[in-house]
Design an enzyme around this catalytic site. Sequence first.
Site, PDB file in Angstrom:
ATOM      1  N   HIS A 150      -6.183   3.205  -1.668  1.00  0.00           N
ATOM      2  CA  HIS A 150      -6.386   3.866  -1.238  1.00  0.00           C
ATOM      3  C   HIS A 150      -7.362   4.948  -1.507  1.00  0.00           C
ATOM      4  O   HIS A 150      -7.029   6.618  -1.736  1.00  0.00           O
ATOM      5  CB  HIS A 150      -6.805   3.624   0.285  1.00  0.00           C
ATOM      6  CG  HIS A 150      -8.205   4.219   1.034  1.00  0.00           C
ATOM      7  ND1 HIS A 150      -8.584   4.428   2.341  1.00  0.00           N
ATOM      8  CD2 HIS A 150      -9.573   4.351   0.433  1.00  0.00           C
ATOM      9  CE1 HIS A 150      -9.301   3.903   2.835  1.00  0.00           C
ATOM     10  NE2 HIS A 150      -9.971   4.668   1.563  1.00  0.00           N
ATOM     11  N   HIS A 176      -3.530  -4.971   7.432  1.00  0.00           N
ATOM     12  CA  HIS A 176      -3.902  -3.290   8.352  1.00  0.00           C
ATOM     13  C   HIS A 176      -3.547  -3.755   9.505  1.00  0.00           C
ATOM     14  O   HIS A 176      -3.707  -4.642  10.871  1.00  0.00           O
ATOM     15  CB  HIS A 176      -5.248  -3.054   9.676  1.00  0.00           C
ATOM     16  CG  HIS A 176      -5.389  -1.346   9.296  1.00  0.00           C
ATOM     17  ND1 HIS A 176      -5.544  -1.159  10.168  1.00  0.00           N
ATOM     18  CD2 HIS A 176      -6.413  -0.910   8.690  1.00  0.00           C
ATOM     19  CE1 HIS A 176      -5.784   1.049  10.782  1.00  0.00           C
ATOM     20  NE2 HIS A 176      -5.695   0.235   9.293  1.00  0.00           N
ATOM     21  N   ARG A 181      -9.690   8.236  -1.486  1.00  0.00           N
ATOM     22  CA  ARG A 181     -10.583   8.269  -0.050  1.00  0.00           C
ATOM     23  C   ARG A 181     -10.885   9.678  -0.565  1.00  0.00           C
ATOM     24  O   ARG A 181     -10.945   9.920  -1.508  1.00  0.00           O
ATOM     25  CB  ARG A 181      -9.442   9.168   1.173  1.00  0.00           C
ATOM     26  CG  ARG A 181      -8.800   7.784   2.029  1.00  0.00           C
ATOM     27  CD  ARG A 181      -8.309   8.451   3.026  1.00  0.00           C
ATOM     28  NE  ARG A 181      -9.676   8.655   4.301  1.00  0.00           N
ATOM     29  CZ  ARG A 181      -9.780   8.087   4.800  1.00  0.00           C
ATOM     30  NH1 ARG A 181      -9.049   6.760   5.469  1.00  0.00           N
ATOM     31  NH2 ARG A 181     -10.840   8.265   6.165  1.00  0.00           N
ATOM     32  N   THR A 198      -8.753   3.497   7.994  1.00  0.00           N
ATOM     33  CA  THR A 198      -9.860   2.781   8.385  1.00  0.00           C
ATOM     34  C   THR A 198      -9.864   2.542   9.217  1.00  0.00           C
ATOM     35  O   THR A 198      -7.917   1.593   9.783  1.00  0.00           O
ATOM     36  CB  THR A 198      -9.589   1.990   7.009  1.00  0.00           C
ATOM     37  OG1 THR A 198      -9.029   2.394   6.140  1.00  0.00           O
ATOM     38  CG2 THR A 198     -10.663   1.101   6.771  1.00  0.00           C
ATOM     39  N   GLU A 210      -9.135   0.415  -3.141  1.00  0.00           N
ATOM     40  CA  GLU A 210      -9.519   0.188  -1.895  1.00  0.00           C
ATOM     41  C   GLU A 210     -10.537   1.799  -1.581  1.00  0.00           C
ATOM     42  O   GLU A 210     -10.297   2.890  -2.480  1.00  0.00           O
ATOM     43  CB  GLU A 210      -8.946   0.656  -0.615  1.00  0.00           C
ATOM     44  CG  GLU A 210      -8.084  -0.677  -0.352  1.00  0.00           C
ATOM     45  CD  GLU A 210      -7.432  -0.138   0.725  1.00  0.00           C
ATOM     46  OE1 GLU A 210      -6.595   0.692   2.061  1.00  0.00           O
ATOM     47  OE2 GLU A 210      -6.253  -0.977   1.688  1.00  0.00           O
ATOM     48  N   GLU A 243     -11.095  -9.523   3.073  1.00  0.00           N
ATOM     49  CA  GLU A 243      -9.975  -8.929   2.994  1.00  0.00           C
ATOM     50  C   GLU A 243     -10.071  -8.485   5.295  1.00  0.00           C
ATOM     51  O   GLU A 243     -10.960  -7.883   5.739  1.00  0.00           O
ATOM     52  CB  GLU A 243      -9.155  -7.743   3.203  1.00  0.00           C
ATOM     53  CG  GLU A 243      -7.761  -6.963   4.313  1.00  0.00           C
ATOM     54  CD  GLU A 243      -7.354  -5.772   3.072  1.00  0.00           C
ATOM     55  OE1 GLU A 243      -7.612  -5.388   2.100  1.00  0.00           O
ATOM     56  OE2 GLU A 243      -6.399  -5.453   3.861  1.00  0.00           O
ATOM     57  N   ASN A 297       1.137  -1.013   0.024  1.00  0.00           N
ATOM     58  CA  ASN A 297       0.038  -0.081   0.317  1.00  0.00           C
ATOM     59  C   ASN A 297       0.638   1.471   0.070  1.00  0.00           C
ATOM     60  O   ASN A 297       1.897   1.358   0.715  1.00  0.00           O
ATOM     61  CB  ASN A 297      -0.950  -0.442   1.329  1.00  0.00           C
ATOM     62  CG  ASN A 297      -1.515   1.305   1.136  1.00  0.00           C
ATOM     63  OD1 ASN A 297      -1.072   2.361   0.914  1.00  0.00           O
ATOM     64  ND2 ASN A 297      -3.408   0.949   1.403  1.00  0.00           N
ATOM     65  N   ARG A 356      -7.066  12.661   0.625  1.00  0.00           N
ATOM     66  CA  ARG A 356      -6.435  13.373   1.718  1.00  0.00           C
ATOM     67  C   ARG A 356      -5.020  12.802   0.949  1.00  0.00           C
ATOM     68  O   ARG A 356      -3.729  13.479   1.218  1.00  0.00           O
ATOM     69  CB  ARG A 356      -6.229  13.065   2.648  1.00  0.00           C
ATOM     70  CG  ARG A 356      -6.151  11.059   3.211  1.00  0.00           C
ATOM     71  CD  ARG A 356      -6.404  11.255   5.259  1.00  0.00           C
ATOM     72  NE  ARG A 356      -7.548  11.427   5.881  1.00  0.00           N
ATOM     73  CZ  ARG A 356      -7.985  10.978   6.672  1.00  0.00           C
ATOM     74  NH1 ARG A 356      -7.429   9.990   7.107  1.00  0.00           N
ATOM     75  NH2 ARG A 356      -9.442  10.729   6.854  1.00  0.00           N
ATOM     76  N   HIS A 410       1.237   6.243   2.044  1.00  0.00           N
ATOM     77  CA  HIS A 410       1.930   7.379   2.372  1.00  0.00           C
ATOM     78  C   HIS A 410       2.763   7.897   1.725  1.00  0.00           C
ATOM     79  O   HIS A 410       3.274   9.338   1.986  1.00  0.00           O
ATOM     80  CB  HIS A 410       2.517   6.564   4.193  1.00  0.00           C
ATOM     81  CG  HIS A 410       1.118   5.967   4.524  1.00  0.00           C
ATOM     82  ND1 HIS A 410       0.171   7.132   5.184  1.00  0.00           N
ATOM     83  CD2 HIS A 410       1.431   5.414   5.290  1.00  0.00           C
ATOM     84  CE1 HIS A 410      -0.015   6.770   6.088  1.00  0.00           C
ATOM     85  NE2 HIS A 410       0.262   5.453   6.195  1.00  0.00           N
TER      86      HIS A 410
HETATM   87  N1  PXP Z   1      -5.583  -3.324   4.356  1.00  0.00           N
HETATM   88  C1  PXP Z   1      -6.935  -1.986   4.685  1.00  0.00           C
HETATM   89  C2  PXP Z   1      -8.238  -1.840   3.879  1.00  0.00           C
HETATM   90  C3  PXP Z   1      -6.940  -0.713   4.695  1.00  0.00           C
HETATM   91  O1  PXP Z   1      -7.011   0.823   4.911  1.00  0.00           O
HETATM   92  C4  PXP Z   1      -5.495  -0.383   5.124  1.00  0.00           C
HETATM   93  C5  PXP Z   1      -4.320   0.605   5.437  1.00  0.00           C
HETATM   94  O2  PXP Z   1      -4.980   1.953   4.489  1.00  0.00           O
HETATM   95  C6  PXP Z   1      -4.596  -1.184   4.933  1.00  0.00           C
HETATM   96  C7  PXP Z   1      -4.739  -2.735   4.885  1.00  0.00           C
HETATM   97  C8  PXP Z   1      -2.749  -0.981   5.442  1.00  0.00           C
HETATM   98  O3  PXP Z   1      -2.759  -0.964   6.749  1.00  0.00           O
HETATM   99  P1  PXP Z   1      -1.217  -0.769   7.394  1.00  0.00           P
HETATM  100  O4  PXP Z   1      -0.285   0.577   6.684  1.00  0.00           O
HETATM  101  O5  PXP Z   1      -1.664  -0.431   8.599  1.00  0.00           O
HETATM  102  O6  PXP Z   1      -0.619  -1.619   6.976  1.00  0.00           O
END
Ligand code: PXP
Length: 244
Positions: free
Chosen positions: A43, A191, A45, A101, A70, A151, A7, A49, A10
């Site tokens: 994601h 997550h 959003r 999330t 996402e 998921e 992901n 953001r 960031h």
């Molecule tokens: N899966 C989903 C559905 C999420 O919303 C997120 C965070 O955006 C992640 C995985 C990844 O989480 P993390 O950044 O804590 O690894």
Amino acid sequence: MAKLGVNIDHIATLRQARRGQEPEPVTAAALAEMAGADGITIHLREDRRHIQDRDLRLLRETARTRINLEMAPTQEMVKIALDIKPDMVTFVPEKREELTTEGGLEVKLAKEDLGKYIRLLHEGEILVSLFIDPDIDQVKATHKAGADYIEIHTGRYAEARNKREEDREFNDIFNTVKIASKLHLGINAGHGLDYWNIKRLLQIDEIEEFNIGHSIIARAVMVGMERAVKDMVEVIKTGVSKNF
Ligand code: PXP
């Protein structure tokens, strides 16, 4: 061996801190793929953001692996997905004031909208996953709604403060996976996972892919994207976290 979805939200968070052009999320995605990522997750959003619409468009043009988008279950987002065609959409609940999330979807409460959106995305040949807490009722509702994947929200597991809490959360995930597997749902998880807490989850063979963002990007800031992704691929492959 389980797959790794990276992901890259960031990277966009850092760019949006100055509303500039650096760092470029699409470059980060390419580096992650070169280092062994099996897929890229972003994601989009509703408040934009971090990830912007242009990131999704560019990623669709450049990604060599799979794109998992996402998004909140809304008409606006479904329209965007049908236009850009990611390989998979993962529906997540979204609240404007949250940092990230915070919980899984309440699938039963939203079953009509979710069912409708899942049908539309399937017509567009897009796989659909629902981000849910490790809860058997949510799995059954996901199956009824017609989604292809769940998921599992691993946040509570990742945040467990002691062994007893961790065991309880692990067991919830384990039981949820077994039911989902019986219902022939694909299973992803994510997550709050990092280079250490992922190890125990590797024991659950049915988990196809881990979606990991924060811990990989945090490490990438220090050692670079390729090294950070390679380190995670190695943990998934060997089940061992070296003294990183
Ligand atoms: N899966 C989903 C559905 C999420 O919303 C997120 C965070 O955006 C992640 C995985 C990844 O989480 P993390 O950044 O804590 O690894």
